[in-house]
Scaffold this motif. Structure first.
Motif, PDB file in Angstrom:
ATOM      1  N   CYS A  26     -20.460 -16.989  -2.736  1.00 29.29           N
ATOM      2  CA  CYS A  26     -20.530 -16.869  -1.282  1.00 29.29           C
ATOM      3  C   CYS A  26     -21.742 -17.647  -0.786  1.00 29.29           C
ATOM      4  O   CYS A  26     -22.098 -17.566   0.391  1.00 29.29           O
ATOM      5  CB  CYS A  26     -20.610 -15.402  -0.849  1.00 29.29           C
ATOM      6  SG  CYS A  26     -22.087 -14.561  -1.418  1.00 29.29           S
ATOM      7  N   ILE A  27     -22.365 -18.395  -1.701  1.00 31.57           N
ATOM      8  CA  ILE A  27     -23.576 -19.163  -1.413  1.00 31.57           C
ATOM      9  C   ILE A  27     -23.271 -20.621  -1.703  1.00 31.57           C
ATOM     10  O   ILE A  27     -22.763 -20.963  -2.776  1.00 31.57           O
ATOM     11  CB  ILE A  27     -24.753 -18.682  -2.287  1.00 31.57           C
ATOM     12  CG1 ILE A  27     -25.017 -17.189  -2.062  1.00 31.57           C
ATOM     13  CG2 ILE A  27     -26.015 -19.497  -1.999  1.00 31.57           C
ATOM     14  CD1 ILE A  27     -26.020 -16.580  -3.026  1.00 31.57           C
ATOM     15  N   PRO A  78     -16.688 -25.972  -3.637  1.00 28.86           N
ATOM     16  CA  PRO A  78     -16.213 -25.128  -2.528  1.00 28.86           C
ATOM     17  C   PRO A  78     -16.808 -23.728  -2.614  1.00 28.86           C
ATOM     18  O   PRO A  78     -17.070 -23.215  -3.700  1.00 28.86           O
ATOM     19  CB  PRO A  78     -14.699 -25.105  -2.721  1.00 28.86           C
ATOM     20  CG  PRO A  78     -14.519 -25.322  -4.190  1.00 28.86           C
ATOM     21  CD  PRO A  78     -15.630 -26.239  -4.625  1.00 28.86           C
ATOM     22  N   THR A  79     -17.037 -23.133  -1.481  1.00 30.92           N
ATOM     23  CA  THR A  79     -17.449 -21.733  -1.409  1.00 30.92           C
ATOM     24  C   THR A  79     -16.217 -20.940  -0.990  1.00 30.92           C
ATOM     25  O   THR A  79     -15.769 -21.021   0.153  1.00 30.92           O
ATOM     26  CB  THR A  79     -18.589 -21.540  -0.395  1.00 30.92           C
ATOM     27  OG1 THR A  79     -19.713 -22.332  -0.810  1.00 30.92           O
ATOM     28  CG2 THR A  79     -19.011 -20.082  -0.319  1.00 30.92           C
ATOM     29  N   THR A  80     -15.643 -20.169  -1.925  1.00 29.50           N
ATOM     30  CA  THR A  80     -14.338 -19.532  -1.693  1.00 29.50           C
ATOM     31  C   THR A  80     -14.420 -18.052  -1.376  1.00 29.50           C
ATOM     32  O   THR A  80     -13.456 -17.468  -0.911  1.00 29.50           O
ATOM     33  CB  THR A  80     -13.431 -19.703  -2.918  1.00 29.50           C
ATOM     34  OG1 THR A  80     -13.910 -18.867  -3.982  1.00 29.50           O
ATOM     35  CG2 THR A  80     -13.396 -21.159  -3.387  1.00 29.50           C
ATOM     36  N   VAL A  81     -15.557 -17.424  -1.674  1.00 30.45           N
ATOM     37  CA  VAL A  81     -15.744 -15.985  -1.496  1.00 30.45           C
ATOM     38  C   VAL A  81     -14.632 -15.200  -2.201  1.00 30.45           C
ATOM     39  O   VAL A  81     -14.298 -14.083  -1.814  1.00 30.45           O
ATOM     40  CB  VAL A  81     -15.859 -15.599  -0.009  1.00 30.45           C
ATOM     41  CG1 VAL A  81     -16.666 -14.309   0.148  1.00 30.45           C
ATOM     42  CG2 VAL A  81     -16.525 -16.679   0.808  1.00 30.45           C
ATOM     43  N   VAL A 136     -16.316  -9.581  -5.343  1.00 31.21           N
ATOM     44  CA  VAL A 136     -15.283  -8.876  -4.591  1.00 31.21           C
ATOM     45  C   VAL A 136     -14.927  -9.712  -3.361  1.00 31.21           C
ATOM     46  O   VAL A 136     -15.791 -10.307  -2.725  1.00 31.21           O
ATOM     47  CB  VAL A 136     -15.803  -7.481  -4.183  1.00 31.21           C
ATOM     48  CG1 VAL A 136     -14.843  -6.798  -3.229  1.00 31.21           C
ATOM     49  CG2 VAL A 136     -16.003  -6.619  -5.412  1.00 31.21           C
ATOM     50  N   GLU A 137     -13.654  -9.754  -3.027  1.00 35.16           N
ATOM     51  CA  GLU A 137     -13.200 -10.560  -1.898  1.00 35.16           C
ATOM     52  C   GLU A 137     -14.036 -10.297  -0.645  1.00 35.16           C
ATOM     53  O   GLU A 137     -14.212  -9.146  -0.227  1.00 35.16           O
ATOM     54  CB  GLU A 137     -11.734 -10.245  -1.610  1.00 35.16           C
ATOM     55  CG  GLU A 137     -11.153 -11.043  -0.453  1.00 35.16           C
ATOM     56  CD  GLU A 137      -9.691 -10.717  -0.203  1.00 35.16           C
ATOM     57  OE1 GLU A 137      -8.831 -11.525  -0.596  1.00 35.16           O
ATOM     58  OE2 GLU A 137      -9.411  -9.642   0.367  1.00 35.16           O
ATOM     59  N   PHE A 166     -22.242 -17.111   3.100  1.00 37.05           N
ATOM     60  CA  PHE A 166     -21.104 -16.545   3.832  1.00 37.05           C
ATOM     61  C   PHE A 166     -21.515 -15.254   4.515  1.00 37.05           C
ATOM     62  O   PHE A 166     -22.121 -14.376   3.900  1.00 37.05           O
ATOM     63  CB  PHE A 166     -19.951 -16.298   2.863  1.00 37.05           C
ATOM     64  CG  PHE A 166     -18.715 -15.744   3.497  1.00 37.05           C
ATOM     65  CD1 PHE A 166     -17.822 -16.575   4.157  1.00 37.05           C
ATOM     66  CD2 PHE A 166     -18.433 -14.385   3.429  1.00 37.05           C
ATOM     67  CE1 PHE A 166     -16.669 -16.058   4.741  1.00 37.05           C
ATOM     68  CE2 PHE A 166     -17.289 -13.860   4.009  1.00 37.05           C
ATOM     69  CZ  PHE A 166     -16.406 -14.712   4.665  1.00 37.05           C
ATOM     70  N   GLU A 167     -21.188 -15.129   5.771  1.00 36.51           N
ATOM     71  CA  GLU A 167     -21.633 -13.985   6.558  1.00 36.51           C
ATOM     72  C   GLU A 167     -20.664 -12.810   6.448  1.00 36.51           C
ATOM     73  O   GLU A 167     -19.457 -12.963   6.554  1.00 36.51           O
ATOM     74  CB  GLU A 167     -21.762 -14.399   8.027  1.00 36.51           C
ATOM     75  CG  GLU A 167     -22.254 -13.289   8.940  1.00 36.51           C
ATOM     76  CD  GLU A 167     -22.382 -13.742  10.385  1.00 36.51           C
ATOM     77  OE1 GLU A 167     -22.100 -12.917  11.281  1.00 36.51           O
ATOM     78  OE2 GLU A 167     -22.741 -14.914  10.623  1.00 36.51           O
TER      79      GLU A 167
END
Length: 380
Positions: free
Chosen positions: A25-26, A32-35, A71-72, A150-151
């Motif tokens: 998430c960073i 790609p940042t996919t979270v 975790v998603e 990611f927020e």
């Protein structure tokens, strides 16, 4: 499940600097940042630049060995992800690894990284550290820049390191904040407010008390009847802010976990007036805990009230962590042995705002006092 679920992307980086794993998430430039969320993976483009916490690490020679699973959308504490897999708890494969920074905790615990970055909104660094028998640091709100992260909840989100020991946390802080150094041991507070709570496993309470005593710290018992109100306020702020951060994903609800669809939608009904009321509660939390810190220097409590739940069991693991996000305080989790053996307890030590230097000094004193736990003997 397998350890392959620890990683979403492995990177081959040459060099002899510390091995750094980064929660996905960073932002890491070129990846790609996919979270760990299909609704985002479908269109994810490689990040154009490193997040500041990654850029400072790279500038100091850190080897970024990969992006770790989670975790998603960073939304849950159990570590479970049906899309990308659930990392295997290295201490007990029957138990949850904790989340949302599950992959980061496991990568460190199994020696595939020296330091890992996680994020902590309600316990997502400290809880997986506790579940996997390692150390984790929730940093003071606002200390580490959140650009390129990611927020989830704008006012509660933080970035922090996970490592096998307190020295590794100090290394992680120095990668995020060049020039950071833990204070010397003599700077550690000699007294602590020992926060007491109902329904804590007596073996965990005993482990915390024995660790503090071994370190020569005087513990003064404190109860906080307001604690559950603080939990409610933090959870509602998180839910409300999470709605505004993630509502655009509801158009792809089929590419989200159903529990995330429900939790995103839940935030829509929380009024601005209720959020303001919760923020006023946050001011009361800071005043109350600030007074205790002024009096005793540190707060001490468990990270988890019981051992990590087994896979498939209900996981309410933020009870002792999320009010500290509402307060914005730094908190470190470190494993301490139970007097009778078995799954290690996790001590949560809380310091003053922007005082991670002295907090890590105190954590190191405790770690030395209880002795180095050979985690390799506990794996499996």
């Amino acid at each position: 499940m397998s350890r392959d679920a620890t990683w979403l992307l492995r990177l081959d980086t040459d060099g002899d600097g510390p091995r750094l794993a980064v929660k996905d998430c960073i932002d890491v430039a070129g990846t790609p940042t996919t979270v760990a969320c299909p609704a985002i993976m479908d269109d994810a483009e490689p990040a154009r630049a490193d997040a500041p916490a990654v850029a400072t690490a790279r500038s100091q020679g850190a080897r970024i060995v990969g992006k770790t699973n989670l975790v998603e959308l960073c939304r849950h504490i159990d570590g479970v992800n049906p899309w990308t897999g659930t990392p295997l708890n290295p201490l007990d494969p029957e138990r949850l690894p904790g989340g949302s920074s599950s992959g980061s905790a496991v990568a460190v615990a199994v020696h595939e990284a020296d330091v890992a970055y996680g994020t902590d909104t309600g316990g997502s660094v400290r809880v997986p550290a506790a579940c996997c028998g390692i150390t984790g640091l929730k940093t003071t709100a606002g200390r580490i820049p959140m650009h390129g992260v990611f927020e989830f909840s704008r006012t509660l989100d933080t970035v922090g390191p996970l490592a096998r020991d307190v020295a590794g946390l100090a290394l992680g802080m120095s990668l995020m904040e060049p020039g950071f150094r833990a204070a010397p041991a003599e700077a550690a507070s000699a007294t602590v407010s020992r926060l007491r709570f109902p329904d804590v496993d007596p073996g965990i309470d005993d482990a915390i008390d024995e660790a503090l005593a071994a370190a020569g710290m005087t513990a003064v018992d404190v109860t906080l009847p307001e604690w559950e109100d603080w939990i409610d306020a933090a959870d509602e702020i998180m839910t409300a802010e999470g709605y505004w951060a993630h509502r655009h994903l509801l158009g792809r609800a089929d590419r989200l976990e159903e529990r995330d669809v429900r939790s995103i939608r839940a935030g829509e009904s929380i009024t601005a007036a209720r959020v303001t009321e919760c923020r006023r509660t946050g001011r009361a939390v800071r005043a109350r805990l600030g007074a205790l810190l002024h009096q005793h220097g540190l707060l001490a409590l468990p990270t988890l009230r019981v051992a990590p739940p087994r896979i498939g069991e209900r996981a309410r693991m933020t009870y002792l962590t999320v009010p500290l996000n509402l307060a914005g305080l730094p908190a470190v989790s470190l494993p301490v042995p139970r007097p009778g053996g078995g799954f290690p307890a996790s001590l949560q030590l809380v310091g003053g705002w922007l005082d991670e230097e002295r907090l890590l000094a105190a954590a190191s004193v405790i770690e030395t006092a209880v002795g180095t736990v050979d985690r390799a003997d506990r794996q499996g």
